[in-house]
Design a protein around this motif. Structure first.
Motif, PDB file in Angstrom:
ATOM      1  N   HIS A 292       0.854  -1.177   0.000  1.00 43.36           N
ATOM      2  CA  HIS A 292       0.000   0.000   0.000  1.00 43.36           C
ATOM      3  C   HIS A 292       0.892   1.229   0.000  1.00 43.36           C
ATOM      4  N   SER A 293       0.342   2.364  -0.395  1.00 47.87           N
ATOM      5  CA  SER A 293       1.047   3.633  -0.277  1.00 47.87           C
ATOM      6  C   SER A 293       0.048   4.738   0.012  1.00 47.87           C
ATOM      7  N   VAL A 294       0.521   5.756   0.702  1.00 48.24           N
ATOM      8  CA  VAL A 294      -0.280   6.947   0.967  1.00 48.24           C
ATOM      9  C   VAL A 294       0.426   8.108   0.290  1.00 48.24           C
ATOM     10  N   GLN A 295      -0.190   8.654  -0.744  1.00 41.24           N
ATOM     11  CA  GLN A 295       0.406   9.760  -1.474  1.00 41.24           C
ATOM     12  C   GLN A 295       0.008  11.081  -0.818  1.00 41.24           C
ATOM     13  N   LEU A 296       0.997  11.817  -0.349  1.00 41.26           N
ATOM     14  CA  LEU A 296       0.754  13.099   0.297  1.00 41.26           C
ATOM     15  C   LEU A 296       0.776  14.216  -0.739  1.00 41.26           C
ATOM     16  N   ALA A 297       0.355  15.387  -0.338  1.00 43.77           N
ATOM     17  CA  ALA A 297       0.332  16.532  -1.245  1.00 43.77           C
ATOM     18  C   ALA A 297       1.744  16.929  -1.649  1.00 43.77           C
ATOM     19  N   ASP A 298       1.870  17.580  -2.800  1.00 40.36           N
ATOM     20  CA  ASP A 298       3.170  18.055  -3.272  1.00 40.36           C
ATOM     21  C   ASP A 298       3.818  18.970  -2.243  1.00 40.36           C
ATOM     22  N   GLU A 299       5.129  18.833  -2.132  1.00 39.75           N
ATOM     23  CA  GLU A 299       5.936  19.671  -1.234  1.00 39.75           C
ATOM     24  C   GLU A 299       5.632  19.461   0.241  1.00 39.75           C
ATOM     25  N   THR A 300       4.945  18.361   0.563  1.00 39.60           N
ATOM     26  CA  THR A 300       4.704  18.047   1.978  1.00 39.60           C
ATOM     27  C   THR A 300       6.006  17.654   2.671  1.00 39.60           C
ATOM     28  N   LYS A 301       6.805  16.840   2.005  1.00 44.22           N
ATOM     29  CA  LYS A 301       8.125  16.401   2.461  1.00 44.22           C
ATOM     30  C   LYS A 301       8.091  15.703   3.824  1.00 44.22           C
ATOM     31  N   PRO A 302       7.549  14.474   3.875  1.00 42.79           N
ATOM     32  CA  PRO A 302       7.545  13.712   5.126  1.00 42.79           C
ATOM     33  C   PRO A 302       8.967  13.313   5.513  1.00 42.79           C
ATOM     34  N   HIS A 303       9.376  13.670   6.717  1.00 40.94           N
ATOM     35  CA  HIS A 303      10.765  13.468   7.136  1.00 40.94           C
ATOM     36  C   HIS A 303      10.914  12.248   8.040  1.00 40.94           C
ATOM     37  N   LEU A 304      10.244  12.269   9.193  1.00 40.02           N
ATOM     38  CA  LEU A 304      10.263  11.136  10.109  1.00 40.02           C
ATOM     39  C   LEU A 304       8.841  10.858  10.590  1.00 40.02           C
ATOM     40  N   VAL A 305       8.575   9.597  10.926  1.00 39.58           N
ATOM     41  CA  VAL A 305       7.249   9.192  11.387  1.00 39.58           C
ATOM     42  C   VAL A 305       7.376   8.437  12.699  1.00 39.58           C
ATOM     43  N   ASP A 306       6.247   8.303  13.389  1.00 38.51           N
ATOM     44  CA  ASP A 306       6.175   7.409  14.538  1.00 38.51           C
ATOM     45  C   ASP A 306       4.781   6.807  14.590  1.00 38.51           C
ATOM     46  N   VAL A 307       4.666   5.684  15.302  1.00 35.03           N
ATOM     47  CA  VAL A 307       3.416   4.926  15.363  1.00 35.03           C
ATOM     48  C   VAL A 307       2.982   4.775  16.813  1.00 35.03           C
ATOM     49  N   ASP A 308       1.717   5.023  17.053  1.00 38.85           N
ATOM     50  CA  ASP A 308       1.123   4.742  18.356  1.00 38.85           C
ATOM     51  C   ASP A 308       0.925   3.234  18.450  1.00 38.85           C
ATOM     52  N   MET A 309       1.713   2.565  19.279  1.00 38.79           N
ATOM     53  CA  MET A 309       1.677   1.108  19.346  1.00 38.79           C
ATOM     54  C   MET A 309       0.444   0.586  20.079  1.00 38.79           C
ATOM     55  N   ARG A 310      -0.395   1.474  20.576  1.00 39.37           N
ATOM     56  CA  ARG A 310      -1.662   1.057  21.182  1.00 39.37           C
ATOM     57  C   ARG A 310      -2.810   1.168  20.189  1.00 39.37           C
ATOM     58  N   THR A 311      -2.916   2.294  19.487  1.00 40.96           N
ATOM     59  CA  THR A 311      -4.030   2.524  18.557  1.00 40.96           C
ATOM     60  C   THR A 311      -3.677   2.237  17.106  1.00 40.96           C
ATOM     61  N   GLY A 312      -2.387   2.189  16.775  1.00 40.16           N
ATOM     62  CA  GLY A 312      -1.966   1.984  15.398  1.00 40.16           C
ATOM     63  C   GLY A 312      -1.887   3.257  14.573  1.00 40.16           C
ATOM     64  N   ALA A 313      -2.210   4.409  15.161  1.00 40.80           N
ATOM     65  CA  ALA A 313      -2.169   5.667  14.419  1.00 40.80           C
ATOM     66  C   ALA A 313      -0.735   6.004  14.011  1.00 40.80           C
ATOM     67  N   VAL A 314      -0.608   6.587  12.815  1.00 43.89           N
ATOM     68  CA  VAL A 314       0.688   6.983  12.281  1.00 43.89           C
ATOM     69  C   VAL A 314       0.766   8.508  12.278  1.00 43.89           C
ATOM     70  N   TYR A 315       1.836   9.041  12.862  1.00 48.50           N
ATOM     71  CA  TYR A 315       2.063  10.487  12.891  1.00 48.50           C
ATOM     72  C   TYR A 315       3.238  10.806  11.975  1.00 48.50           C
ATOM     73  N   VAL A 316       3.073  11.816  11.126  1.00 47.16           N
ATOM     74  CA  VAL A 316       4.057  12.140  10.097  1.00 47.16           C
ATOM     75  C   VAL A 316       4.542  13.574  10.290  1.00 47.16           C
ATOM     76  N   ALA A 317       5.847  13.747  10.523  1.00 42.54           N
ATOM     77  CA  ALA A 317       6.450  15.076  10.623  1.00 42.54           C
ATOM     78  C   ALA A 317       6.853  15.528   9.224  1.00 42.54           C
TER      79      ALA A 317
END
Length: 330
Positions: A292-317
């Motif tokens: 799978h892939s999640v395409q972000l908007a142009d010039e978003t530039k995702p640098h580092l991510v982390d995952v909530d190991m309880r809920t599974g939510a993904v946070y993208v800096a």
């Protein structure tokens, strides 16, 4: 590929419209027939105006429902703290120069926040441990001095840190400096093993940028400049394999596992994409399979991510958009 005949009526017309919608879904859907795995939480955070600098990193405290964001800029707070619901709680700034990576470590006795600082001033070239309220507790490295020494410990633009429950530490060093190495340190900050020199061979790196550990004792490193992920045994440091087939367009910037350890979530900054890769079972690493892939908007530039190991939510800096976004699993 198809045509419209206004004389079509009744059941035949219904079949035609249904056929057209299937074609449209197959050929024009951005998911290419995949089932969507995540959706954007448009309500997180509640007050995005607190992002006043470039958001380089994010870390989740799954135990206490907190999200820490590291940002850069003149006269901006370097660490912001939000609740998992998106409410801004507080910020702190002391002794942080240029945050690059951030990690939350929970133990039976408390929590702490580790920050890698790639600044070149008096606080830079260090890995630092803070209390949840920002009190400096520990400094690894020689503040203000880049180097490769192990005694005393020195870093040159350390990119990211991962701390196990035991207190053992993995550091990828560095983000474009003189070092291209992966270190494992004991809970009293002594070297257990070290691997990596500048290069593209087995076990070598060109900008080791992110590190994580899976549930099977394997250490995963985003070898950004070589456009690959390398995998090592966490006990011995032995090289176990590498993935390159999924990164021809752009190298991996960040590596984190989903909460169930079934997938590896990889940020690709230059093509504004999150790649969801199938995690291999115990045994051969094989090659990567993108599910799978999640395409972000142009010039978003995702640098580092982390995952909530309880809920599974993904946070993208996202340093381009200067924000952190939250994606929740479906």
């Amino acid at each position: 590929c198809c045509f419209f005949d206004p004389t079509l009526m009744g059941f035949d017309y219904y079949i035609f419209i249904l056929y057209f919608q299937v074609l449209k879904a197959e050929y024009f859907s951005p998911w290419r027939g995949e089932q969507q795995m995540y959706k954007l939480d448009i309500g997180w955070p509640k007050t995005p105006e607190h992002f006043t600098g470039q958001t380089f990193c994010v870390a989740v405290d799954s135990l206490h429902g907190l999200v820490y964001v590291g940002q850069r800029g003149d006269n901006v707070p370097k660490v912001l703290v939000f609740s998992e619901e998106g409410y801004f709680l507080h910020a702190w700034n002391d002794t942080v120069e240029m945050p690059h990576g951030i990690f939350v470590w929970n133990t039976a006795t408390g929590s702490s926040v580790w920050v890698t600082d790639v600044g070149t001033g008096k606080y830079g070239h260090t890995v630092k441990q803070y209390s949840p309220l920002g009190k400096l507790m520990q400094v690894l490295g020689t503040p203000g001095n880049a180097g490769s020494s192990l005694i005393p410990l020195q870093f040159d633009q350390p990119a990211e840190i991962f701390v196990e429950e035991t207190g053992e530490i993995y550091v990828v060093d560095g983000d474009g400096g003189m070092n291209n190495r992966l270190l494992k340190l004991s809970d009293d900050y002594k070297e257990i093993w070290l691997t990596g020199t500048n290069g593209s061979g087995i076990g070598q790196f060109k900008i080791p940028h992110s590190v994580t550990v899976d549930a099977f004792g394997r250490v995963w490193v985003a070898d950004r400049g070589n456009k690959r992920i390398q995998v090592f045994d966490k006990v011995t440091g032995e090289w176990l394999g590498s993935w390159s087939g999924c990164f021809s367009e752009d190298g991996p910037y960040s590596v984190r596992f989903s909460a169930d350890y079934k997938y590896l979530i990889v940020a690709q900054l230059n093509i504004n994409r999150l790649a969801i890769l199938e995690a291999p079972p115990v045994g051969s690493i094989g090659d990567c399979v993108m599910v799978h892939s999640v395409q972000l908007a142009d010039e978003t530039k995702p640098h580092l991510v982390d995952v909530d190991m309880r809920t599974g939510a993904v946070y993208v800096a996202e340093i381009g958009a200067q924000q952190v976004q939250k994606y929740v699993p479906l």
